[in-house]
Design a protein around this motif. Structure first.
Motif, mmCIF file in Angstrom:
data_model
loop_
_atom_site.group_PDB
_atom_site.id
_atom_site.type_symbol
_atom_site.label_atom_id
_atom_site.label_comp_id
_atom_site.label_asym_id
_atom_site.label_seq_id
_atom_site.Cartn_x
_atom_site.Cartn_y
_atom_site.Cartn_z
ATOM 1 N N THR A 93 37.264 12.178 -123.692
ATOM 2 C CA THR A 93 36.517 12.743 -124.764
ATOM 3 C C THR A 93 37.159 13.797 -125.583
ATOM 4 O OG1 THR A 93 35.815 14.490 -123.080
ATOM 5 C CG2 THR A 93 34.369 12.354 -123.155
ATOM 6 N N GLU A 94 38.554 14.195 -125.238
ATOM 7 C CA GLU A 94 38.914 15.246 -125.799
ATOM 8 C C GLU A 94 40.474 14.836 -126.254
ATOM 9 O OE1 GLU A 94 36.918 18.584 -122.976
ATOM 10 O OE2 GLU A 94 38.866 18.070 -122.717
ATOM 11 N N ILE A 95 40.715 15.805 -127.378
ATOM 12 C CA ILE A 95 42.096 15.671 -127.859
ATOM 13 C C ILE A 95 43.003 16.757 -127.689
ATOM 14 C CG2 ILE A 95 43.629 14.949 -130.052
ATOM 15 C CD1 ILE A 95 40.990 13.542 -131.298
ATOM 16 N N CYS A 96 44.066 17.006 -127.383
ATOM 17 C CA CYS A 96 45.065 18.037 -127.025
ATOM 18 C C CYS A 96 45.970 18.169 -128.339
ATOM 19 C CB CYS A 96 45.811 17.686 -125.883
ATOM 20 S SG CYS A 96 46.884 19.216 -125.214
ATOM 21 N N VAL A 97 45.814 19.373 -128.962
ATOM 22 C CA VAL A 97 46.534 19.758 -130.120
ATOM 23 C C VAL A 97 47.195 20.956 -130.147
ATOM 24 C CG1 VAL A 97 46.177 19.847 -132.945
ATOM 25 C CG2 VAL A 97 44.750 18.264 -131.558
ATOM 26 N N GLY A 98 48.398 21.132 -130.807
ATOM 27 C CA GLY A 98 49.261 22.365 -131.086
ATOM 28 C C GLY A 98 50.438 22.655 -129.932
ATOM 29 N N ASP A 99 51.514 22.705 -130.790
ATOM 30 C CA ASP A 99 52.754 22.817 -129.872
ATOM 31 C C ASP A 99 52.939 24.088 -129.285
ATOM 32 O OD1 ASP A 99 55.215 22.797 -128.989
ATOM 33 O OD2 ASP A 99 55.972 21.979 -130.802
ATOM 34 N N PRO A 100 53.015 24.352 -128.050
ATOM 35 C CA PRO A 100 53.235 25.679 -127.208
ATOM 36 C C PRO A 100 54.368 26.623 -127.881
ATOM 37 C CG PRO A 100 52.762 24.360 -125.716
ATOM 38 C CD PRO A 100 52.851 23.364 -126.886
ATOM 39 N N MET A 101 55.305 25.576 -128.480
ATOM 40 C CA MET A 101 56.563 26.448 -128.890
ATOM 41 C C MET A 101 56.581 26.933 -130.366
ATOM 42 S SD MET A 101 58.437 26.178 -126.327
ATOM 43 C CE MET A 101 59.736 26.840 -126.744
ATOM 44 N N GLU A 102 55.381 26.482 -131.095
ATOM 45 C CA GLU A 102 55.182 26.975 -132.452
ATOM 46 C C GLU A 102 53.966 27.930 -132.489
ATOM 47 O OE1 GLU A 102 54.391 23.499 -135.108
ATOM 48 O OE2 GLU A 102 56.145 22.590 -134.563
ATOM 49 N N MET A 103 54.277 29.008 -133.452
ATOM 50 C CA MET A 103 53.133 29.897 -133.491
ATOM 51 C C MET A 103 52.025 29.662 -134.661
ATOM 52 S SD MET A 103 52.167 32.589 -131.936
ATOM 53 C CE MET A 103 50.819 33.091 -132.163
ATOM 54 N N LYS A 104 51.517 28.478 -134.198
ATOM 55 C CA LYS A 104 50.558 27.871 -134.982
ATOM 56 C C LYS A 104 49.219 27.833 -134.246
ATOM 57 C CE LYS A 104 53.306 25.505 -138.488
ATOM 58 N NZ LYS A 104 53.571 24.165 -139.093
ATOM 59 N N ILE A 105 48.037 28.225 -134.610
ATOM 60 C CA ILE A 105 46.958 27.945 -133.661
ATOM 61 C C ILE A 105 45.580 28.394 -134.596
ATOM 62 C CG2 ILE A 105 46.692 30.425 -132.957
ATOM 63 C CD1 ILE A 105 45.809 29.538 -130.137
ATOM 64 N N CYS A 106 44.794 27.481 -134.049
ATOM 65 C CA CYS A 106 43.369 27.749 -134.565
ATOM 66 C C CYS A 106 42.519 28.042 -133.120
ATOM 67 C CB CYS A 106 42.815 26.419 -135.210
ATOM 68 S SG CYS A 106 42.665 24.945 -134.275
ATOM 69 N N SER A 107 41.345 28.540 -133.423
ATOM 70 C CA SER A 107 40.724 28.945 -132.034
ATOM 71 C C SER A 107 39.310 29.034 -132.468
ATOM 72 C CB SER A 107 41.236 30.018 -131.328
ATOM 73 O OG SER A 107 41.181 31.261 -132.021
ATOM 74 N N LYS A 108 38.535 30.101 -131.560
ATOM 75 C CA LYS A 108 37.100 29.909 -131.607
ATOM 76 C C LYS A 108 36.509 30.407 -132.989
ATOM 77 C CE LYS A 108 33.566 30.488 -128.016
ATOM 78 N NZ LYS A 108 33.372 30.871 -126.850
ATOM 79 N N GLY A 109 37.072 31.354 -133.663
ATOM 80 C CA GLY A 109 36.709 31.532 -134.962
ATOM 81 C C GLY A 109 36.422 30.491 -135.774
ATOM 82 N N ASP A 110 37.191 29.517 -135.722
ATOM 83 C CA ASP A 110 37.015 28.044 -136.303
ATOM 84 C C ASP A 110 36.188 27.090 -135.307
ATOM 85 O OD1 ASP A 110 38.612 28.966 -138.775
ATOM 86 O OD2 ASP A 110 40.067 29.117 -137.139
ATOM 87 N N SER A 111 35.555 27.526 -134.604
ATOM 88 C CA SER A 111 34.836 26.502 -133.613
ATOM 89 C C SER A 111 34.273 25.337 -134.494
ATOM 90 C CB SER A 111 33.822 27.302 -132.660
ATOM 91 O OG SER A 111 34.808 27.771 -131.630
ATOM 92 N N GLY A 112 34.106 24.148 -134.051
ATOM 93 C CA GLY A 112 33.396 23.227 -134.776
ATOM 94 C C GLY A 112 34.120 22.441 -136.033
ATOM 95 N N THR A 113 35.260 23.346 -136.362
ATOM 96 C CA THR A 113 36.013 22.580 -137.482
ATOM 97 C C THR A 113 36.613 21.273 -137.359
ATOM 98 O OG1 THR A 113 37.277 23.612 -139.374
ATOM 99 C CG2 THR A 113 38.315 23.764 -136.904
ATOM 100 N N PRO A 114 36.823 20.496 -138.395
ATOM 101 C CA PRO A 114 37.451 19.176 -137.877
ATOM 102 C C PRO A 114 38.982 18.862 -138.110
ATOM 103 C CG PRO A 114 36.819 19.359 -140.446
ATOM 104 C CD PRO A 114 36.462 20.854 -139.651
ATOM 105 N N LEU A 115 39.193 18.382 -137.111
ATOM 106 C CA LEU A 115 40.606 17.692 -136.891
ATOM 107 C C LEU A 115 40.949 16.608 -137.846
ATOM 108 C CD1 LEU A 115 43.410 18.287 -135.309
ATOM 109 C CD2 LEU A 115 42.559 16.401 -133.877
ATOM 110 N N VAL A 116 41.624 16.612 -138.904
ATOM 111 C CA VAL A 116 42.062 15.550 -139.699
ATOM 112 C C VAL A 116 43.536 14.992 -139.610
ATOM 113 C CG1 VAL A 116 42.181 14.828 -142.274
ATOM 114 C CG2 VAL A 116 40.504 16.773 -141.495
ATOM 115 N N CYS A 117 43.434 13.837 -139.367
ATOM 116 C CA CYS A 117 44.725 12.954 -138.939
ATOM 117 C C CYS A 117 44.880 11.782 -139.681
ATOM 118 C CB CYS A 117 45.068 12.540 -137.364
ATOM 119 S SG CYS A 117 44.493 14.056 -136.452
#
Length: 258
Positions: free
Chosen positions: A196-220
């Motif tokens: 039911t879920e998708i895992c996104v975001g490389d732990p080695m990169e300082m790139k993140i989105c989080s709860k402030g953006d809850s509900g936002t879409p993932l576009v691939c």
């Protein structure tokens, strides 16, 4: 057969809400104005204090509005929730904007408040949005291609842009994130479900989105694949998106019912 037409919600929680998952898009950039015409911005008024929240239906995370009060399916408090479409700069009254009240909030029947499983919800608007260049619904198809580890996806929202600064951007931000393998999220996040879920975001990169953006879409690959739900407690990648393709039968059934 009905093809779902949806707008996507980016909800921004107040910093004082007592959550343990910060409001941020880190390592990103300002999006081209109105390049995400399916994004919706929510204004929620409580005790005259404005809380910012980043078709006829809006798809979002179930935990987002339920954090404020139980909307199941919706109470009279819905009258205090406005969805604003066609937004780029949330500090300006842009000509492209459309303001529509929320009529009904419909969380997934198997979502348990306080948890993140089945963390998806539909908001029914009081009226249909007018389609313009800045406001466009999404078509969700049964034959959605699946994402694979290594795929690069886009996420947008109005969350804060640095860990050290609580100030919030006024314009829509975007960031590129990489899809991770199942084991990456299982080791970082409790009770991760690849079904039911998708895992996104490389732990080695300082790139993140989080709860402030809850509900936002993932576009691939120019297709909506996920709805942002939750992440690790230490506010580092990866983060978890609800897998939209898994929930398509419920989305279609619910929209048809209402």
């Amino acid at each position: 057969e009905m093809t779902p037409l949806l707008l996507l919600l980016s909800l921004l929680l107040p910093l004082e809400a007592g959550t343990d998952f910060l409001s941020e898009i880190i390592g990103g950039r300002e999006a081209k104005p109105h390049s995400y015409p399916y994004m919706a911005f929510v204004q929620h008024l409580i005790e005259k204090k404005k809380h910012r929240c980043g078709g006829k239906f809006v798809l979002t995370a179930a935990h987002s509005l339920l954090l404020f009060h139980n909307l199941n399916p919706c109470s009279s408090l819905c009258s205090s929730i406005n969805v604003i479409l066609g937004v780029h700069n949330i500090k300006k009254q842009e000509k492209t904007q459309q303001v529509i009240r929320v009529k009904r909030a419909i969380p997934h029947p198997d979502h348990v408040p306080g948890r993140f499983s089945n963390d998806i919800m539909l908001l029914e608007l009081e009226r249909k949005a007018k389609q313009t260049k800045a406001v466009q619904p999404l078509r969700l198809h049964e034959a959605m291609s699946q994402v694979n580890p290594g795929d690069t996806c886009l996420v947008a929202g109005w969350g804060k842009t640095t860990l050290s600064n609580d100030s919030l951007p006024t314009t829509l931000q975007e960031v590129e994130l990489t899809v991770q393998d199942e084991q990456e999220c299982k080791s970082a996040i409790h009770a991760y479900s690849a079904l039911t879920e998708i895992c996104v975001g490389d732990p080695m990169e300082m790139k993140i989105c989080s709860k402030g953006d809850s509900g936002t879409p993932l576009v691939c690959n120019n297709m909506i694949q996920g709805i942002l739900s939750n992440g690790a407690k230490d506010d580092t990648p990866p983060v978890v998106f609800m897998k939209v393709s898994h929930f398509l039968p419920w989305i279609k059934k619910t929209m048809g019912h209402f």
